[in-house]
Design a protein around this motif. Structure first.
Motif, short mmCIF file in Angstrom:
data_model
loop_
_atom_site.label_atom_id
_atom_site.label_comp_id
_atom_site.label_asym_id
_atom_site.label_seq_id
_atom_site.Cartn_x
_atom_site.Cartn_y
_atom_site.Cartn_z
N ASP A 1 0.85 -1.19 0.00
CA ASP A 1 0.00 0.00 0.00
C ASP A 1 0.88 1.24 0.00
OD1 ASP A 1 -2.31 -1.51 0.11
OD2 ASP A 1 -2.42 -1.47 2.29
N ALA A 2 0.42 2.27 -0.70
CA ALA A 2 1.17 3.52 -0.77
C ALA A 2 0.21 4.68 -0.57
CB ALA A 2 1.87 3.65 -2.12
N LYS B 1 -4.82 7.00 -1.51
CA LYS B 1 -4.08 5.77 -1.25
C LYS B 1 -4.17 4.86 -2.47
CE LYS B 1 -4.73 5.93 3.66
NZ LYS B 1 -3.96 5.34 4.69
N GLY B 2 -3.17 4.02 -2.61
CA GLY B 2 -3.17 3.09 -3.72
C GLY B 2 -2.30 1.89 -3.44
N ILE B 3 -2.19 1.06 -4.44
CA ILE B 3 -1.38 -0.16 -4.35
C ILE B 3 -0.30 -0.07 -5.43
CG2 ILE B 3 -1.40 -2.67 -4.59
CD1 ILE B 3 -4.40 -2.48 -3.76
N VAL B 4 0.93 -0.37 -5.04
CA VAL B 4 2.05 -0.33 -5.99
C VAL B 4 1.91 -1.53 -6.93
CG1 VAL B 4 4.55 -0.35 -6.28
CG2 VAL B 4 3.53 0.87 -4.35
N LEU C 1 7.89 3.18 -11.49
CA LEU C 1 6.88 2.55 -10.66
C LEU C 1 5.50 2.98 -11.11
CD1 LEU C 1 5.40 4.43 -8.21
CD2 LEU C 1 7.73 4.48 -7.44
N ALA C 2 4.52 2.17 -10.73
CA ALA C 2 3.13 2.46 -11.05
C ALA C 2 2.29 2.18 -9.81
CB ALA C 2 2.66 1.61 -12.22
N ILE C 3 1.43 3.13 -9.46
CA ILE C 3 0.55 2.98 -8.31
C ILE C 3 -0.88 3.08 -8.81
CG2 ILE C 3 -0.15 3.92 -6.08
CD1 ILE C 3 2.69 5.08 -5.83
N LYS C 4 -1.67 2.07 -8.51
CA LYS C 4 -3.09 2.03 -8.90
C LYS C 4 -3.89 2.76 -7.83
CE LYS C 4 -5.85 -1.48 -11.01
NZ LYS C 4 -6.08 -2.90 -11.14
N LEU C 5 -4.72 3.73 -8.25
CA LEU C 5 -5.47 4.58 -7.33
C LEU C 5 -6.97 4.25 -7.38
CD1 LEU C 5 -3.69 7.93 -8.25
CD2 LEU C 5 -3.11 6.36 -6.39
N PRO C 6 -7.47 3.39 -6.49
CA PRO C 6 -8.88 3.00 -6.52
C PRO C 6 -9.85 4.17 -6.36
CG PRO C 6 -7.65 1.55 -5.06
CD PRO C 6 -6.73 2.66 -5.47
N GLU C 7 -9.47 5.18 -5.59
CA GLU C 7 -10.35 6.34 -5.37
C GLU C 7 -10.62 7.10 -6.67
OE1 GLU C 7 -10.35 10.52 -2.83
OE2 GLU C 7 -8.90 8.98 -2.32
N PHE C 8 -9.73 6.98 -7.62
CA PHE C 8 -9.86 7.68 -8.89
C PHE C 8 -10.05 6.69 -10.04
CE2 PHE C 8 -7.56 10.70 -6.21
CZ PHE C 8 -8.42 11.79 -6.31
N ASN C 9 -11.04 5.80 -9.89
CA ASN C 9 -11.43 4.89 -10.96
C ASN C 9 -10.25 4.04 -11.45
OD1 ASN C 9 -13.27 3.73 -12.72
ND2 ASN C 9 -12.99 5.28 -14.29
N GLY D 1 6.44 11.83 -14.84
CA GLY D 1 5.31 11.03 -14.42
C GLY D 1 3.98 11.60 -14.87
N ARG D 2 2.93 10.87 -14.54
CA ARG D 2 1.57 11.27 -14.86
C ARG D 2 0.58 10.46 -14.03
NH1 ARG D 2 1.99 9.49 -20.99
NH2 ARG D 2 3.50 11.09 -20.73
N ILE D 3 -0.60 11.00 -13.91
CA ILE D 3 -1.73 10.26 -13.34
C ILE D 3 -2.76 10.20 -14.44
CG2 ILE D 3 -3.48 10.14 -11.53
CD1 ILE D 3 -1.68 11.91 -9.80
N ILE D 4 -3.11 8.98 -14.85
CA ILE D 4 -3.92 8.85 -16.04
C ILE D 4 -4.85 7.64 -15.95
CG2 ILE D 4 -2.17 7.47 -17.21
CD1 ILE D 4 -2.86 8.88 -19.80
N ASN D 5 -6.02 7.80 -16.52
CA ASN D 5 -6.95 6.69 -16.75
C ASN D 5 -7.55 6.93 -18.13
OD1 ASN D 5 -9.18 4.97 -16.95
ND2 ASN D 5 -9.46 4.95 -14.75
N GLN D 6 -7.33 6.02 -19.04
CA GLN D 6 -7.76 6.22 -20.42
C GLN D 6 -9.27 6.30 -20.57
OE1 GLN D 6 -5.92 3.47 -23.11
NE2 GLN D 6 -3.87 4.01 -22.45
N ALA D 7 -10.02 5.87 -19.55
CA ALA D 7 -11.47 5.92 -19.62
C ALA D 7 -12.03 7.30 -19.26
CB ALA D 7 -12.08 4.87 -18.69
N ASN D 8 -11.16 8.20 -18.83
CA ASN D 8 -11.61 9.52 -18.39
C ASN D 8 -11.02 10.62 -19.27
OD1 ASN D 8 -11.50 7.73 -15.67
ND2 ASN D 8 -13.25 9.10 -15.75
N ALA D 9 -11.52 11.83 -19.10
CA ALA D 9 -11.18 12.94 -20.00
C ALA D 9 -9.98 13.76 -19.55
CB ALA D 9 -12.39 13.87 -20.15
N ASP D 10 -9.58 13.66 -18.27
CA ASP D 10 -8.49 14.49 -17.80
C ASP D 10 -7.40 13.64 -17.17
OD1 ASP D 10 -10.04 13.73 -15.66
OD2 ASP D 10 -10.11 15.70 -14.73
#
Length: 153
Positions: A60-61, A72-75, A88-96, A116-125
């Motif tokens: 957990d991170a 919070k997320g999981i590495v 590294l990549a951290i998956k952020l459940p709070e942000f889809n 780096g970046r925070i990205i989800n291809q299913a979203n617009a931003d």
């Protein structure tokens, strides 16, 4: 009679081609913004970024920057690819399940540079990490289309 049957067959084929061509037009779904409640710019330091690389894969991170962004997320991955590159990549459940990807590179002058970046291809931003000076960085909110343009073919 043969000519009439040929003309009717050609007309039917042309109609079918036109209809299938029309139905295959590219219709892009409208993507929802993911970070609407988050600030447009998040300040962070090189020290804050360096701490992420100590977290092992599967652990957990807490992703926290200057008290303006906290989640919070999981590495999902933490790998050293070369002696001068770690990602590294951290998956952020709070942000889809958006992915916070961060890389640490050591340049030829032995300076540490983060990308780096925070990205989800299913979203617009998304957020992109930009270096301000040697120790200061900013995550800047941006439209996903500027990072990943949609292929129109």
């Amino acid at each position: 009679m043969k000519h009439l049957l040929t003309k009717i067959t050609c007309a039917v084929l042309l109609t079918l081609i036109a209809v299938t061509g029309y139905t295959q037009q590219n219709v892009r779904p409208v993507k929802q913004a993911l970070f609407t409640k988050q600030p447009s710019t998040i300040n962070c330091t090189a020290d804050e970024l360096s701490k992420f690389f100590a977290v092992a894969q599967g652990a957990d991170a807490t992703v926290s920057f200057s008290n303006t962004f906290k989640t919070k997320g999981i590495v999902a991955g933490n790998t050293v690819k070369y002696k001068n590159l770690q990602s590294l990549a951290i998956k952020l459940p709070e942000f889809n399940n958006a992915i916070f990807s961060l890389s640490k590179r050591i340049d030829k002058n032995n300076n540490v540079v983060y990308t780096g970046r925070i990205i989800n291809q299913a979203n617009a931003d998304a957020y992109l990490l930009k270096q301000i000076d040697a120790n200061k960085y900013q995550l800047i909110k941006t439209d996903l289309e500027t990072i990943l343009p949609t292929c129109a073919q």
